[in-house]
Motif scaffolding. Structure first.
Motif, mmCIF file in Angstrom:
data_model
loop_
_atom_site.group_PDB
_atom_site.id
_atom_site.type_symbol
_atom_site.label_atom_id
_atom_site.label_comp_id
_atom_site.label_asym_id
_atom_site.label_seq_id
_atom_site.Cartn_x
_atom_site.Cartn_y
_atom_site.Cartn_z
ATOM 1 N N VAL A 419 0.761 -1.022 0.134
ATOM 2 C CA VAL A 419 0.002 0.040 -0.006
ATOM 3 C C VAL A 419 0.831 1.253 0.123
ATOM 4 C CG1 VAL A 419 -1.806 1.114 1.244
ATOM 5 C CG2 VAL A 419 -1.600 -1.416 1.567
ATOM 6 N N THR A 420 0.900 1.828 -1.279
ATOM 7 C CA THR A 420 1.671 3.310 -0.918
ATOM 8 C C THR A 420 1.001 4.144 -1.739
ATOM 9 O OG1 THR A 420 2.348 2.908 -3.500
ATOM 10 C CG2 THR A 420 3.620 1.756 -2.094
ATOM 11 N N TRP A 421 1.174 5.630 -1.458
ATOM 12 C CA TRP A 421 0.605 6.866 -1.649
ATOM 13 C C TRP A 421 0.588 7.028 -3.218
ATOM 14 C CZ3 TRP A 421 3.712 9.706 2.443
ATOM 15 C CH2 TRP A 421 3.213 9.497 3.727
ATOM 16 N N GLY A 422 1.941 6.676 -3.805
ATOM 17 C CA GLY A 422 1.841 6.728 -5.487
ATOM 18 C C GLY A 422 1.034 5.641 -5.922
ATOM 19 N N GLN A 423 0.645 4.625 -5.222
ATOM 20 C CA GLN A 423 -0.077 3.406 -5.833
ATOM 21 C C GLN A 423 -1.682 3.957 -5.770
ATOM 22 O OE1 GLN A 423 1.337 0.477 -6.828
ATOM 23 N NE2 GLN A 423 -0.430 -0.024 -7.932
ATOM 24 N N ALA A 428 -6.296 6.517 -8.616
ATOM 25 C CA ALA A 428 -7.080 7.527 -8.908
ATOM 26 C C ALA A 428 -6.959 8.220 -10.358
ATOM 27 C CB ALA A 428 -6.793 8.617 -7.941
ATOM 28 N N GLN A 429 -5.748 8.214 -10.614
ATOM 29 C CA GLN A 429 -5.535 8.513 -12.356
ATOM 30 C C GLN A 429 -6.465 7.517 -13.157
ATOM 31 O OE1 GLN A 429 -4.382 11.133 -13.236
ATOM 32 N NE2 GLN A 429 -4.010 10.632 -15.581
ATOM 33 N N ALA A 433 -10.412 10.036 -11.213
ATOM 34 C CA ALA A 433 -10.648 10.749 -10.156
ATOM 35 C C ALA A 433 -10.961 12.453 -10.190
ATOM 36 C CB ALA A 433 -9.984 10.459 -8.723
ATOM 37 N N ALA A 434 -9.832 13.066 -10.585
ATOM 38 C CA ALA A 434 -10.011 14.397 -10.726
ATOM 39 C C ALA A 434 -10.844 14.794 -11.848
ATOM 40 C CB ALA A 434 -8.447 14.949 -11.257
ATOM 41 N N VAL A 435 -11.219 14.206 -12.840
ATOM 42 C CA VAL A 435 -12.366 14.480 -13.936
ATOM 43 C C VAL A 435 -13.609 14.385 -13.377
ATOM 44 C CG1 VAL A 435 -13.371 14.022 -16.175
ATOM 45 C CG2 VAL A 435 -10.906 13.892 -15.723
ATOM 46 N N ASN A 436 -13.794 13.391 -12.361
ATOM 47 C CA ASN A 436 -15.065 13.119 -11.760
ATOM 48 C C ASN A 436 -15.410 13.692 -10.377
ATOM 49 O OD1 ASN A 436 -16.217 11.154 -13.721
ATOM 50 N ND2 ASN A 436 -14.548 9.593 -12.963
ATOM 51 N N TRP A 439 -12.276 14.371 -5.292
ATOM 52 C CA TRP A 439 -11.079 15.363 -4.559
ATOM 53 C C TRP A 439 -10.581 14.279 -3.473
ATOM 54 C CZ3 TRP A 439 -11.724 16.134 0.456
ATOM 55 C CH2 TRP A 439 -13.159 16.339 0.825
ATOM 56 N N TRP A 440 -11.234 13.679 -2.606
ATOM 57 C CA TRP A 440 -10.706 12.912 -1.322
ATOM 58 C C TRP A 440 -9.818 11.831 -1.753
ATOM 59 C CZ3 TRP A 440 -15.739 13.210 -3.330
ATOM 60 C CH2 TRP A 440 -16.301 11.512 -4.061
ATOM 61 N N TRP A 441 -9.843 11.332 -3.023
ATOM 62 C CA TRP A 441 -8.895 10.357 -3.521
ATOM 63 C C TRP A 441 -7.666 10.877 -3.974
ATOM 64 C CZ3 TRP A 441 -11.200 6.356 -7.715
ATOM 65 C CH2 TRP A 441 -10.511 5.120 -7.570
ATOM 66 N N VAL A 442 -7.424 12.220 -4.383
ATOM 67 C CA VAL A 442 -6.344 12.611 -4.884
ATOM 68 C C VAL A 442 -5.570 13.557 -3.894
ATOM 69 C CG1 VAL A 442 -5.585 14.116 -6.668
ATOM 70 C CG2 VAL A 442 -7.238 12.738 -7.183
ATOM 71 N N ILE A 443 -6.133 14.635 -3.166
ATOM 72 C CA ILE A 443 -5.719 15.439 -2.260
ATOM 73 C C ILE A 443 -4.893 14.882 -1.084
ATOM 74 C CG2 ILE A 443 -5.907 17.423 -0.839
ATOM 75 C CD1 ILE A 443 -8.022 18.383 -2.828
#
Length: 474
Positions: A419-423, A428-429, A433-436, A439-443
């Motif tokens: 489990v990593t932050w980059g993963q 999300a990418q 996630a950003a398009v939809n 935000w809680w998945w990216v920020i």
């Protein structure tokens, strides 16, 4: 060095370091991250790394954190699981009938997404099978029958929100109670897109299909199971899930995974990769630079040409190529090794320059004149003089290693078993996630990476100011 001298040195160092406010802030942040990393199994669950590889079917998908209602002013239903032990309190069983009557206090502006009865199991020795019906008893005295005659075959989960039969029953109930007539095309649209639970938990109004207004109060979710001869139903492992519109401190992703748990467990990987890589890179660079300076001559020339060759290699593209070579994913120990291999070159150049100055000191020349060996001169007389620089560089190199690991994971080349932050950012990418607007998945993972980097930058800068007094005048 005597213990008294070491104690005085440490005391003087701490006296100078604590005057650096940014360094103290960095130490506080580092203690915070260490507590988070070590306490991950207790703050969340010990099986999160294994669970992270699967879809969390009991959890809502891509829902925001529960605290978002404070800012939006809309109170959305949180996720609720009634476990088997608690569910047994609501069971009434007779010879040929089982009734599960679960009260639910609906006090929200937006009701749950779904009602799921999980792990119910039916057995039959003949052609007849146990039959289940489901109805909702509302606070206004109305009852809606959502399921009737549902045959229980083996172990099954009963989900209602997207069931076409349930939607048709809800539509017929609305038409009967309000007297409205629905155009066939519009009815087809309702059958495919209607938010069933919003209508079930809404006040009876003519526009309740389009603009449902929440009817708050105590509801009863009633499952009735009829048993026939040679049939039985096992509900000892059954649990009821009211799928929420919000979840936890940081929401969930498209697999229902708790992002708060991911952020907590991701801190372990970031700290381990960052610190290990920084220590290895600095040690290699220090020893490489000191060795080149000590021997000098053609040995120094040869080692510096190799250092320049390594410095000319673009690290990230090479790591991407190596990731492809390793089958599309690089394990964590491979990432650490590769980052250390490419991370020492700049440190070696500075260490060599400093070692040339140390080499000219009288005590080093005296040691050479007395016949001290190469190893003794390098490790006892030269390397210790570079330790202040080494400690500062270790702290300053951690952010680069953390960002490199996150970059590889974001590109899909990281270790999928961790489990990593980059993963998390990569997932999300992929899910847009950003398009939809998730935000809680990216920020949160982005902020976590930035905060860990800031922690070590603050410590490294403070160390540099204390251990390199010339910086104090800048």
């Amino acid at each position: 060095m005597r213990w008294v001298d070491l104690k005085d040195s440490l005391s003087n160092f701490w006296f100078e370091f604590r005057r650096q406010k940014t360094g103290i802030l960095g130490i506080v942040l580092l203690i915070f991250w260490i507590i988070i990393a070590l306490g991950a199994p207790y703050i969340t669950q010990p099986d999160i790394p294994d669970k992270w590889k699967t879809v969390w079917i009991d959890y809502p998908k891509t829902v925001p954190p529960t605290w978002t209602g404070v800012f939006s002013g809309v109170k959305e239903a949180p996720h609720l699981i009634i476990p088997p032990d608690e569910l047994q309190k609501y069971v009434t069983q007779s010879e040929n009938k089982i009734i599960i009557d679960i009260p639910y206090n609906m006090e929200y502006d937006v009701p749950p997404q779904d009602i799921v009865l999980m792990n119910i199991s039916g057995k039959s020795k003949g052609r007849l099978r146990p039959v289940l019906s489901l109805k909702i008893k509302r606070p206004d005295g109305e009852e809606i029958t959502l399921l009737q005659g549902f045959k229980i075959k083996g172990s099954t989960n009963i989900q209602i929100a997207r069931d076409s039969n349930v939607r048709r029953r809800v539509l017929n109930w609305v038409k009967m109670k309000t007297g409205i007539q629905i155009d066939p095309n519009k009815e087809f649209e309702y059958m495919t897109t209607m938010d069933t639970l919003r209508v079930i938990f809404a006040k009876v109004t003519p526009d309740m299909l389009d603009k449902p207004q929440p009817l708050k109060g105590e509801y009863h979710i009633i499952y009735e199971i009829k048993l026939f001869k040679d049939t039985s139903v096992d509900i000892s492992h059954a649990e009821l899930v009211l799928t929420g519109r919000t979840y936890g401190y940081l929401g969930t992703d498209d697999k229902g995974r708790d992002l708060f748990a991911g952020i907590i467990w991701g801190s372990r990987v970031s700290l381990a990769v960052g610190i290990t890589t920084a220590v290895l890179s600095v040690l290699i660079g220090i020893f490489y630079g000191v060795t080149a300076a000590y021997f000098g001559g053609w040995t120094d020339e040869l080692m510096m040409r190799f250092q320049e060759f390594m410095a000319s290699i673009p690290t990230l593209p090479i790591l991407i190529l190596l990731g492809t070579y390793f089958g599309g994913h690089i394990q964590l120990w491979q990432i650490v090794l590769l980052l250390a291999v490419f991370g020492w070159v700049g440190i070696a150049r500075v260490a060599r320059s400093m070692a040339y100055q140390i080499k000219e000191q009288t005590y080093v020349e005296a040691a050479i004149a007395l016949g001290a060996g190469t190893g003794r001169i390098i490790f006892k007389h030269m390397v210790p003089q570079l330790l202040p620089y080494a400690f500062a560089q270790m702290a300053l190199n951690v952010p680069g290693a953390v960002l490199a690991e996150a970059s590889l994971s974001f590109l899909g080349l990281g270790d999928p078993t961790q489990v990593t932050w980059g993963q998390i950012l990569h997932d999300a990418q992929v899910a847009g996630a950003a398009v939809n607007g998730y935000w809680w998945w990216v920020i949160p993972p982005g902020l976590a990476i930035a905060l860990v980097a800031l922690t070590f930058v603050l410590i490294g800068t403070a160390l540099d100011r204390v251990l390199n007094p010339r910086l104090r005048r800048l």
